[in-house]
Design a protein around this motif. Sequence first.
Motif, PDB file in Angstrom:
ATOM      1  N   ASN A 284       0.824  -1.206   0.000  1.00  0.00           N
ATOM      2  CA  ASN A 284       0.000   0.000   0.000  1.00  0.00           C
ATOM      3  C   ASN A 284       0.856   1.254   0.000  1.00  0.00           C
ATOM      4  O   ASN A 284       1.878   1.324   0.683  1.00  0.00           O
ATOM      5  CB  ASN A 284      -0.934   0.006   1.201  1.00  0.00           C
ATOM      6  N   GLU A 285       0.409   2.218  -0.773  1.00  0.00           N
ATOM      7  CA  GLU A 285       1.071   3.515  -0.832  1.00  0.00           C
ATOM      8  C   GLU A 285       0.022   4.576  -1.135  1.00  0.00           C
ATOM      9  O   GLU A 285      -1.081   4.271  -1.596  1.00  0.00           O
ATOM     10  CB  GLU A 285       2.169   3.513  -1.894  1.00  0.00           C
ATOM     11  N   GLU A 286       0.373   5.812  -0.881  1.00  0.00           N
ATOM     12  CA  GLU A 286      -0.524   6.928  -1.184  1.00  0.00           C
ATOM     13  C   GLU A 286      -0.491   7.159  -2.695  1.00  0.00           C
ATOM     14  O   GLU A 286       0.556   7.459  -3.263  1.00  0.00           O
ATOM     15  CB  GLU A 286      -0.041   8.173  -0.437  1.00  0.00           C
ATOM     16  N   ILE A 287      -1.628   6.963  -3.347  1.00  0.00           N
ATOM     17  CA  ILE A 287      -1.727   7.102  -4.800  1.00  0.00           C
ATOM     18  C   ILE A 287      -2.499   8.376  -5.130  1.00  0.00           C
ATOM     19  O   ILE A 287      -3.583   8.606  -4.593  1.00  0.00           O
ATOM     20  CB  ILE A 287      -2.464   5.886  -5.423  1.00  0.00           C
ATOM     21  N   ASN A 288      -1.939   9.185  -6.024  1.00  0.00           N
ATOM     22  CA  ASN A 288      -2.642  10.356  -6.538  1.00  0.00           C
ATOM     23  C   ASN A 288      -3.567   9.846  -7.647  1.00  0.00           C
ATOM     24  O   ASN A 288      -3.124   9.565  -8.763  1.00  0.00           O
ATOM     25  CB  ASN A 288      -1.648  11.386  -7.074  1.00  0.00           C
ATOM     26  N   LEU A 289      -4.839   9.699  -7.317  1.00  0.00           N
ATOM     27  CA  LEU A 289      -5.799   9.090  -8.238  1.00  0.00           C
ATOM     28  C   LEU A 289      -6.012   9.928  -9.495  1.00  0.00           C
ATOM     29  O   LEU A 289      -6.161   9.382 -10.591  1.00  0.00           O
ATOM     30  CB  LEU A 289      -7.122   8.844  -7.507  1.00  0.00           C
ATOM     31  N   LYS A 290      -5.988  11.243  -9.341  1.00  0.00           N
ATOM     32  CA  LYS A 290      -6.160  12.123 -10.498  1.00  0.00           C
ATOM     33  C   LYS A 290      -5.071  11.857 -11.544  1.00  0.00           C
ATOM     34  O   LYS A 290      -5.370  11.682 -12.724  1.00  0.00           O
ATOM     35  CB  LYS A 290      -6.114  13.583 -10.041  1.00  0.00           C
ATOM     36  N   GLU A 291      -3.832  11.793 -11.098  1.00  0.00           N
ATOM     37  CA  GLU A 291      -2.723  11.546 -12.026  1.00  0.00           C
ATOM     38  C   GLU A 291      -2.778  10.138 -12.606  1.00  0.00           C
ATOM     39  O   GLU A 291      -2.482   9.934 -13.779  1.00  0.00           O
ATOM     40  CB  GLU A 291      -1.382  11.808 -11.333  1.00  0.00           C
ATOM     41  N   LEU A 292      -3.168   9.175 -11.781  1.00  0.00           N
ATOM     42  CA  LEU A 292      -3.261   7.797 -12.261  1.00  0.00           C
ATOM     43  C   LEU A 292      -4.352   7.656 -13.332  1.00  0.00           C
ATOM     44  O   LEU A 292      -4.149   6.979 -14.342  1.00  0.00           O
ATOM     45  CB  LEU A 292      -3.520   6.835 -11.099  1.00  0.00           C
ATOM     46  N   ILE A 293      -5.485   8.302 -13.133  1.00  0.00           N
ATOM     47  CA  ILE A 293      -6.568   8.263 -14.138  1.00  0.00           C
ATOM     48  C   ILE A 293      -6.073   8.866 -15.454  1.00  0.00           C
ATOM     49  O   ILE A 293      -6.302   8.293 -16.538  1.00  0.00           O
ATOM     50  CB  ILE A 293      -7.832   9.005 -13.643  1.00  0.00           C
ATOM     51  N   LYS A 294      -5.392   9.988 -15.392  1.00  0.00           N
ATOM     52  CA  LYS A 294      -4.867  10.604 -16.617  1.00  0.00           C
ATOM     53  C   LYS A 294      -3.904   9.654 -17.329  1.00  0.00           C
ATOM     54  O   LYS A 294      -3.953   9.510 -18.550  1.00  0.00           O
ATOM     55  CB  LYS A 294      -4.147  11.914 -16.286  1.00  0.00           C
ATOM     56  N   GLU A 295      -3.035   9.010 -16.554  1.00  0.00           N
ATOM     57  CA  GLU A 295      -2.072   8.061 -17.105  1.00  0.00           C
ATOM     58  C   GLU A 295      -2.772   6.885 -17.784  1.00  0.00           C
ATOM     59  O   GLU A 295      -2.417   6.470 -18.889  1.00  0.00           O
ATOM     60  CB  GLU A 295      -1.179   7.555 -15.968  1.00  0.00           C
ATOM     61  N   ARG A 296      -3.804   6.334 -17.133  1.00  0.00           N
ATOM     62  CA  ARG A 296      -4.500   5.174 -17.689  1.00  0.00           C
ATOM     63  C   ARG A 296      -5.328   5.568 -18.916  1.00  0.00           C
ATOM     64  O   ARG A 296      -5.449   4.785 -19.855  1.00  0.00           O
ATOM     65  CB  ARG A 296      -5.385   4.495 -16.633  1.00  0.00           C
TER      66      ARG A 296
END
Length: 169
Positions: free
Chosen positions: A29-41
Amino acid sequence: RMNSAAKAVSVLYKDLTYLTLEQHKNNNNEEINLKELIKERCEYFDILAKSKNITFELDLQDANILIDRNKIIRVIDNLISNAIKYNKRNGIIQITIKNSTLIIQDNGIGIAKNKIPYMFDRYMRFDSSEGGFGVGLSIVKNIIDEYGMSINVESELNRGTRIEIKWQN
């Protein structure tokens, strides 16, 4: 076409690998920046989406979530992949993050209301014209449950599907 097919096969391969090898690994587990991950995906799936002339509409607030990166990628990739696969040509996929909620909505073929309760069952497929083995949404549900999140599905035939995932901060 080859690039689109390769993306589709890649998601399937990752799902099957997850089911056979990664599912029981300890979480990292780690702190994930969901906004950046969505853009990446979305960038990752852009070629597949363009093959059906589908556009992404993003409305993303900043949001962090404590989760295993590989698991949240499995969730996002399955939901985006399905939104593309079961969307119509020239369709739209709206992805929203707000108030600890991720919403992925398409204007595709939809799911009959009486089938929604079964859509997370492993090997369940409602449309055999599209590829896949019916494991993706089962993986999504397992990860959502593991992390104490909730998932809600609204769908209407020929109008599209809206999937909402909520988590605690």
